[in-house]
Design an enzyme around this catalytic site. Structure first.
Site, PDB file in Angstrom:
ATOM      1  N   SER A  98       0.720  -1.096   0.076  1.00  0.00           N
ATOM      2  CA  SER A  98       0.092   0.007  -0.112  1.00  0.00           C
ATOM      3  C   SER A  98       0.923   1.289  -0.362  1.00  0.00           C
ATOM      4  O   SER A  98       1.782   1.480  -0.554  1.00  0.00           O
ATOM      5  CB  SER A  98      -0.767  -0.042   1.226  1.00  0.00           C
ATOM      6  OG  SER A  98      -1.942   0.790   1.057  1.00  0.00           O
ATOM      7  N   ASP A 108      -5.406  -3.028  -3.283  1.00  0.00           N
ATOM      8  CA  ASP A 108      -4.401  -3.070  -2.110  1.00  0.00           C
ATOM      9  C   ASP A 108      -3.798  -4.289  -1.824  1.00  0.00           C
ATOM     10  O   ASP A 108      -4.593  -5.102  -1.318  1.00  0.00           O
ATOM     11  CB  ASP A 108      -5.129  -2.248  -0.980  1.00  0.00           C
ATOM     12  CG  ASP A 108      -4.278  -1.779   0.097  1.00  0.00           C
ATOM     13  OD1 ASP A 108      -3.567  -2.601   0.880  1.00  0.00           O
ATOM     14  OD2 ASP A 108      -4.089  -0.530   0.078  1.00  0.00           O
TER      15      ASP A 108
END
Length: 374
Positions: free
Chosen positions: A45, A207
């Site tokens: 991320s 993500d």
């Protein structure tokens, strides 16, 4: 320092500014021209953005940290996603209109925010060709970015490394050698529903924390036997025990983000500890026969509640973002951690950088011992 020392940048949206403070504390103990003391970098991320930023300046640790600090300390929400009233509500109107259309080819990803400004920022700041040069020059062994593949529900790790590192395949996770690009960064940081998924070749990615069952697996596959993990989980004060009302949407959403970004790393650290204890109980003569190895770890994480820090800066955010949050039931006093993940604001980020620096200095003797700093 061993070439097998890895630095793991956990995910956490705007919370990743804390990681810069950790690096700022460590770098002051190295000479100006020293390369990074971590030859293996792994990020997820927003942590993947920090990992890539450091990787591009692997030959000069001080310069890499200064660049990261400059970016985070000057950051505004509008540099990450469209934050103006036309930008926010125009994007939402477009998403709503698409939802009312009859089924057909879906050529645009759905999301709460339009993060095209982030793509522009990353392309300006990160020179991906430098990563190749740093690997060839020996300043870096490997870097990996974790993503979640929506096509097969696998955790897929894209990595760039020395030729000796091979692809790997495990249950519902794999490592794929590639040349990292801005698309890989945006995919790893695409928080589900909040930011759009990213198409890479013939698959769609989000993500990296979403399907991440073993976040420490990537650096180990890249050759690490020593790992420093910057975990962005923070102590969270429980709100008043209200048993008369169901939890609100913002509270549930905050719990969901906390689970996505923190729980798997904590579980993997516990698993690693058990493996180390198991190996220690096996006679040395038999250890070579088992496919396990001892991994030394050091964890650095916030000492303060990052959600409480974010509350202090809620009133400074753009009006469109504030309206959208209030429509979701989120105010400056809400018992939700959502704002702490989405508040890409320089004042909040600078507060996290300071906290990261202070927390690291509080355990600097342990850090120096781990990194063999004299």
């Amino acid at each position: 320092m061993s070439d097998k020392t890895a630095l793991v940048f956990g995910g956490g949206g705007a919370r990743a500014a804390y990681q810069v403070g950790v690096l700022k504390a460590i770098v002051q103990f190295y000479p100006r021209s020293h390369g990074i003391p971590f030859k293996i970098l792994s990020g997820t991320s927003a942590g993947g953005i920090n990992a890539t930023g450091i990787a591009s300046y692997a030959s000069c640790f001080h310069l890499g940290v200064r660049k990261l600090e400059w970016v985070w300390s000057q950051l505004s929400i509008g540099q990450v996603y469209s934050a103006s009233i036309p930008g926010v509500f125009g994007h939402l109107s477009k998403m709503a209109f698409k939802g009312m259309q009859s089924k057909g080819p879906n050529l645009n990803p759905a999301s709460l925010f339009n993060n095209e400004p982030l793509r522009h920022l990353l392309n300006q700041l990160i020179d991906f060709e430098r990563i190749d040069r740093n690997i060839d020059g020996g300043s870096l062994n490997a870097i990996s970015l974790d993503t979640s593949c929506y096509n097969n529900s696998f955790s897929e790790t894209f990595f760039q490394a020395k030729t000796s590192v091979q692809n790997w395949q495990r249950a519902r996770r794999c490592g794929i050698r590639t040349r990292l690009t801005c698309d890989h960064l945006l995919a790893s940081a695409a928080i589900p529903l909040i930011f759009p998924s990213v198409k890479i070749k013939q698959s769609y990615y989000g993500d990296g924390s979403l399907h991440q069952f073993a976040p420490l697996s990537s650096p180990i596959h890249l050759g690490a036997n020593r790992i420093i993990a910057i975990n962005l989980e923070s102590p969270h004060k429980d709100g008043p025990q209200d048993i008369t009302n169901y939890p609100q949407v913002e509270t549930i959403a905050g719990h969901l983000l906390d689970t996505i970004f923190s729980d798997t790393l904590n579980s993997d650290l516990e698993r690693l500890l058990r493996v180390n204890q198991t190996i220690a109980n096996i006679p040395k003569a038999y250890r070579s026969a088992i496919p396990l190895k001892h991994i030394d770890t050091l964890v650095i994480k916030p000492s303060e509640d990052l959600s409480e820090i974010a509350e202090k800066y809620f009133n400074t955010i753009p009006i469109a973002f504030k309206i959208l949050m209030k429509l979701m039931g989120i105010t400056g006093q809400s018992n939700s951690s959502i704002v702490s993940y989405l508040l890409f604001d320089k004042d909040y980020c600078n507060a996290l950088i300071r906290l990261g620096y202070e927390d690291t200095m509080c355990q600097i003797d342990e850090v120096k011992h781990f990194l063999n700093i004299r």
